[in-house]
Write a protein that holds these residues in place. Structure first.
Motif, PDB file in Angstrom:
ATOM      1  N   ARG A   1       0.835  -1.211   0.000  1.00  0.00           N
ATOM      2  CA  ARG A   1       0.000   0.000   0.000  1.00  0.00           C
ATOM      3  C   ARG A   1       0.867   1.258   0.000  1.00  0.00           C
ATOM      4  O   ARG A   1       0.608   2.209  -0.728  1.00  0.00           O
TER       5      ARG A   1
ATOM      6  N   SER B   1       1.130   4.230  -2.733  1.00  0.00           N
ATOM      7  CA  SER B   1       0.413   5.421  -2.256  1.00  0.00           C
ATOM      8  C   SER B   1       0.919   6.680  -2.952  1.00  0.00           C
ATOM      9  O   SER B   1       2.030   6.729  -3.482  1.00  0.00           O
TER      10      SER B   1
ATOM     11  N   HIS C   1     -10.530   2.806  -7.542  1.00  0.00           N
ATOM     12  CA  HIS C   1     -10.167   1.791  -6.532  1.00  0.00           C
ATOM     13  C   HIS C   1      -9.100   2.285  -5.561  1.00  0.00           C
ATOM     14  O   HIS C   1      -8.341   1.492  -4.999  1.00  0.00           O
ATOM     15  N   TYR C   2      -9.003   3.600  -5.398  1.00  0.00           N
ATOM     16  CA  TYR C   2      -8.113   4.188  -4.388  1.00  0.00           C
ATOM     17  C   TYR C   2      -8.961   4.883  -3.337  1.00  0.00           C
ATOM     18  O   TYR C   2     -10.052   5.373  -3.642  1.00  0.00           O
TER      19      TYR C   2
ATOM     20  N   TYR D   1      -9.049   8.118  -0.785  1.00  0.00           N
ATOM     21  CA  TYR D   1      -8.416   9.425  -0.654  1.00  0.00           C
ATOM     22  C   TYR D   1      -8.755  10.037   0.703  1.00  0.00           C
ATOM     23  O   TYR D   1      -9.893   9.928   1.165  1.00  0.00           O
TER      24      TYR D   1
ATOM     25  N   ALA E   1      -3.479   9.174  -0.939  1.00  0.00           N
ATOM     26  CA  ALA E   1      -4.350   8.155  -1.532  1.00  0.00           C
ATOM     27  C   ALA E   1      -3.621   6.819  -1.525  1.00  0.00           C
ATOM     28  O   ALA E   1      -2.400   6.769  -1.741  1.00  0.00           O
ATOM     29  N   GLN E   2      -4.370   5.762  -1.255  1.00  0.00           N
ATOM     30  CA  GLN E   2      -3.807   4.402  -1.285  1.00  0.00           C
ATOM     31  C   GLN E   2      -4.818   3.472  -1.930  1.00  0.00           C
ATOM     32  O   GLN E   2      -6.033   3.702  -1.834  1.00  0.00           O
ATOM     33  N   PRO E   3      -4.345   2.390  -2.560  1.00  0.00           N
ATOM     34  CA  PRO E   3      -5.296   1.427  -3.123  1.00  0.00           C
ATOM     35  C   PRO E   3      -6.104   0.753  -2.022  1.00  0.00           C
ATOM     36  O   PRO E   3      -5.580   0.494  -0.938  1.00  0.00           O
TER      37      PRO E   3
END
Length: 935
Positions: A473, A477, A641-642, A644, A661-663
């Motif tokens: 992640r 990111s 698909h992230y 925020y 932001a991360q998946p």
């Protein structure tokens, strides 16, 4: 000419003589001709009571100073004792001013001579020391230190430290000493007198450089010897299949070796999974010996198959430990030689070309000067050139960011340091390595990029595998930080008119290059860009203030940026600001890129100083482009698909603002980029399973998409039933039924009673910083623990490592920790005998990532609590539980305040996740009685 030193240490009732604090003990040690010749020590009657904390720290009590002389009685003798000597102390800016204040108070002339600070000197001469605290330096240098924080012991150890540092300084090459002497004029103590004295002696003799040191372009370096694998073992080594064969190898070197069946089983799983090209997951309990368990078979396999095995860890500490400890053991016990290298990202390595040019700058900023001096000494010791070896200040890190490796933008042939380059050396060393040790972040970078650092590899061991999902992640990111943006712009030259950008402009003028955008245009665009970024983050600040609820007391807030926010009218101004910033950045880049390309064509005419400026600017442009890409992905074109979110501290807006932001899930990425690319992967950790199943872990990292995965749990060899007692109080309320303040008061009463029963040595794990702070404050103000040292994450200053070391130094201490203390803290033996878990470690449901993952599971038709929240909490609970027993001789109690462990249907899953232990209940008085009997 021999210099005479007097090394002084004082113990006091507090830090401020102006507020009436007094000296309670003083010691002074004289050094002449590099020998200790005399020591003067006395207790001093402070005429005030010694605070309990100082008594606990120093061991000095009111009775010991009752009949001691007053300071005015010893002041004339002490002042005479100092005359004609250089005043030395470990943190001279504390000891000398305190002493001068006391001299003034009693009407004695102040000391007027030169000073040496051994903290400052140690930072220069020992640039790789883990700590510059006196007790820790003494331990690392094997200096006897019988009574830390008593002046006589501290003074003699400081004197021995000074002598050690002087001897080491005298062994430094002449060219290094000349540069150190030049820089040291600007330090805080008179270290320049030391270096000039050593130089005058050294210049009287012809210098013979040590065989492993060379001088290149005026800088002394440790020679890099290309290690070629030499193998005297003529027969092909055969992996030891039986337990007896394994034991014969390992017991030959490890003293008092005890056979561990689990370790042998692990070895076979590693070797077989590589041979059969399978993925294997092994959960290995504490004490299994997993490092040797995977290293030994990996070495045999890599050596016989002529194919490297990569070992990836999460923490730098484990990487260093593997190299320093386990690899060294195995190189001594295996009947053949093998080669191991440690590989890190390019930014970890020093760029010698940039560093050489930085030495020519007349930059007298303290941290920058000190860091250059540290690096000059370090270069006579390091082969790797890796920043992780250095102990730099935060100001030193700023300099490192200028002189670290980015890439070569001028041709390598024109860089005079290519033959001595650390990064190239690391890459070359890896080409014929059997074992490559790296970290998860570097592993993902390697798998994702086109330009490879590692040689081709297909066999991989992932240690600390419970961090794999988080590391993936982090790697994927995207982040935008106000402070980072401002720092990047400052390097463009917007704050100081003669910084990088303008030095570049002078080069353009010097070589008569015509450019499209005039300097004034670019200057205007950079100023506009800074203004636009400030405006953007001011908007974010207002947004945080308006969205975060007024009744929310916590200053630190985290706000998820959901679609309704991103598509709302209020966000339009943010988008317009982001579009303006993007356009300005493109224009600034064009202008600077045009200058760099034009200068590159004139490279024959450039001197080394000019080239270093260009190299630095290219590196800066790379960071600049990365910032622009982040702004696009975070604000202008959000990724599918992230998740925020925005976070900040309401007390420090806009400086504290971060947008990230991360998946939501990394299953597909890990499966495609990692597992499918490898022939075999072995994953291990002490905390991977839940209720005897690896289902949660496999799903999180994408291994549920693969068939034929080998799975094995290897229990700890320790008898937890004999070593640990689990206690659950029955007189603590459910947290949902009372206010947070009431809950904090109740648990404080319990913590005070438990602390008195265990005499400290207690780690208290929280899930909420607010609750931690309240409990800490109540305990401190209760007046019942005055002889205890309370150390709290976020309240007591220092890193996790520093807080842990301070905790271990005191007999009666209590350590309060949140998130990062649930794992990775290693406190073996009697230093830790009680672990308190205040709440079961569920992530807050409104945490942006937790919320997004829960939504993902709901959309997949699953129960998000049982699929994610509960398994995640159980893993963290196991990690927290694992802090207590680190060796077979450890003994202690675990106390869980959270009644849900028994009152809910899911609570049993937590108890089942840990080894079988004795379990007891009771109210506070019963608990205290049980603890006292047990310990």
């Amino acid at each position: 000419m021999d210099q005479k030193f007097v090394v002084v240490d004082i113990e006091t009732t507090g830090n401020s003589p102006k507020k009436g604090e007094r000296i309670i003990q003083i010691s002074a040690v004289k050094i002449e001709n590099e020998k200790i010749i005399d020591q003067y020590t006395t207790f001093v009657n402070p005429e005030i009571l010694i605070p309990p904390f100082i008594e606990e720290l120093t061991g000095i009590n009111d009775h010991m100073v009752m009949n001691a002389p007053l300071f005015e009685e010893i002041a004339p003798t002490l002042r005479e004792y100092l005359e004609g000597y250089i005043f030395v102390a470990h943190n001279v800016l504390f000891d000398l001013p305190f002493l001068q204040n006391e001299f003034e108070r009693v009407g004695v002339q102040p000391f007027l001579g030169m000073t040496i600070d051994t903290v400052e000197l140690a930072k220069i001469i020992l640039p790789t020391a883990d700590s510059y605290k006196l007790a820790e330096l003494a331990e690392s240098l094997s200096l006897s230190h019988e009574r830390p924080h008593q002046a006589d012991s501290d003074a003699i150890v400081t004197a021995e430290l000074l002598l050690y540092l002087l001897r080491k300084a005298k062994r430094l090459p002449l060219v290094t000493l000349e540069k150190l002497a030049d820089f040291s004029i600007h330090l805080k103590s008179n270290i320049d007198s030391l270096f000039h004295n050593i130089l005058s002696e050294k210049r009287n003799h012809i210098e013979d450089l040590p065989h492993d040191i060379e001088v290149y372009r005026g800088i002394a370096l440790k020679k890099k010897l290309n290690s070629v694998k030499v193998d005297h073992y003529r027969e092909k080594p055969i992996y030891p299949k039986t337990a007896d064969e394994k034991e014969k190898i390992i017991s030959s070197y490890i003293k008092s070796y005890e056979r561990r069946a689990g370790q042998f089983e692990m070895m076979d799983i590693v070797y077989d999974s590589f041979q059969n090209e399978k993925v294997a997951i092994v959960e290995a309990g504490t004490g299994t010996g997993k490092s040797i368990g995977y290293l030994l078979p990996s070495i045999y396999f890599a050596y016989t198959k002529k194919s490297p095995v990569v070992i990836s860890t999460y923490t730098v500490q484990l990487q260093e430990q593997l190299m320093r400890k386990e690899i060294r053991i195995l190189s001594n016990i295996l009947p053949f030689s093998f080669k191991t290298v440690l590989l890190k990202g390019r930014n970890h390595y020093l760029n010698m070309f940039k560093f050489e040019q930085s030495l020519l700058e007349r930059d007298f900023q303290y941290d920058s000067l000190l860091t250059k001096m540290q690096i000059l000494v370090w270069l006579t010791e390091t082969v790797s050139g890796d920043i992780d070896e250095l102990n730099l200040s935060s100001g030193g890190i700023l300099l490192w960011n200028r002189i670290k490796h980015n890439d070569w933008h001028l041709t390598k042939e024109k860089n005079p340091w290519v033959s001595r380059d650390f990064y190239l050396f690391a890459k070359k060393s890896a080409l014929d390595a059997d074992i490559i040790i790296t970290n998860h972040a570097m592993l993902f970078t390697e798998l994702a990029q086109d330009v490879k650092i590692f040689p081709d590899f297909s066999y991989l061991v992932i240690d600390e595998a419970h961090h794999l999902e988080h590391a993936a992640r982090q790697h994927l990111s995207i982040k935008l930080e106000y402070i980072a943006c401002k720092f990047l712009l400052s390097r463009l030259g917007i704050y100081e008119k003669k910084q990088l950008y303008f030095r570049l402009e002078k080069l353009v003028e010097k070589h008569g290059i015509t450019v499209e955008n005039h300097v004034f245009e670019i200057d205007f665009m950079i100023q506009e860009l800074e203004f636009a970024l400030d405006e953007l983050f001011m908007m974010f600040g207002k947004f945080i203030q308006s969205v975060s609820k007024k009744e929310q007391l916590q200053p630190k807030v985290k706000i998820r940026l959901k679609k309704d926010i991103l598509q709302g009218n209020g966000w339009n101004a943010v988008l317009l600001g982001a579009e303006q910033i993007n356009a300005l950045m493109i224009d600034v880049q064009k202008g600077i890129q045009e200058r760099l390309e034009s200068l590159n064509k004139e490279s024959e005419k450039l001197n080394n100083k000019d080239k270093a400026i260009i190299e630095e600017m290219y590196g800066l442009m790379s960071d600049f482009e990365q910032l622009r890409i982040s702004i696009i992905a975070l604000l202008l074109h959000p990724l599918d698909h992230y998740v925020y979110w925005m976070e900040g501290d309401k007390r420090a807006l806009p400086n504290s603002i971060i947008i990230q932001a991360q998946p939501v899930t990394v299953q597909m990425q890990l499966n495609e980029k990692l597992f499918e690319k490898m022939k075999s992967v072995f994953l291990t950790s002490a905390t991977l399973s839940i209720n005897q199943s690896f289902h949660y872990f496999k799903e999180a990292v994408g291994l549920n998409l693969m068939s034929n995965v080998i799975e094995k749990q290897i229990p700890s060899p320790y008898d937890f039933h004999k070593l640990t007692k689990l206690i659950i109080p029955n007189d603590i309320p459910e947290i949902q039924q009372v206010s947070l303040q009431e809950y904090a008061e109740v648990i404080t009463n319990h913590l005070i009673g438990i602390a008195q029963a265990t005499k400290g040595r207690m780690l208290v794990l929280f899930t909420s910083y607010e609750l931690l702070r309240m409990a800490h404050d109540y305990m401190r103000s209760s007046g019942l623990l005055e002889e205890f040292v309370l150390i709290a994450q976020g309240i007591t200053s220092g890193s996790r490592t520093r807080l842990t070391k301070n905790f271990q130094r005191f007999d009666k201490s209590i350590l309060f920790g949140t998130s990062s203390f649930w794992e990775g803290v290693d406190i073996p033996g009697e230093d830790l005998s009680c672990l308190v878990i205040v709440r079961l470690p569920f992530s807050p449901p409104d945490d942006p990532i937790t919320e997004a993952i829960n939504e993902f599971y709901k959309q997949s038709g699953k129960n998000s609590f049982t699929a994610h929240s509960l398994p995640e909490a159980i893993i963290r609970f196991k990690q927290g539980f694992g802090r207590l027993i680190r060796r077979s001789t450890d003994k202690g109690v675990v106390i869980v305040f959270d009644r849900r462990i028994e009152t809910t249907s899911y609570g049993k899953a937590f108890i089942k996740s840990i080894p079988a232990v004795q379990m007891e209940h009771g109210n506070l008085s019963e608990i205290i009685d049980k603890i006292e009997k047990w310990l």
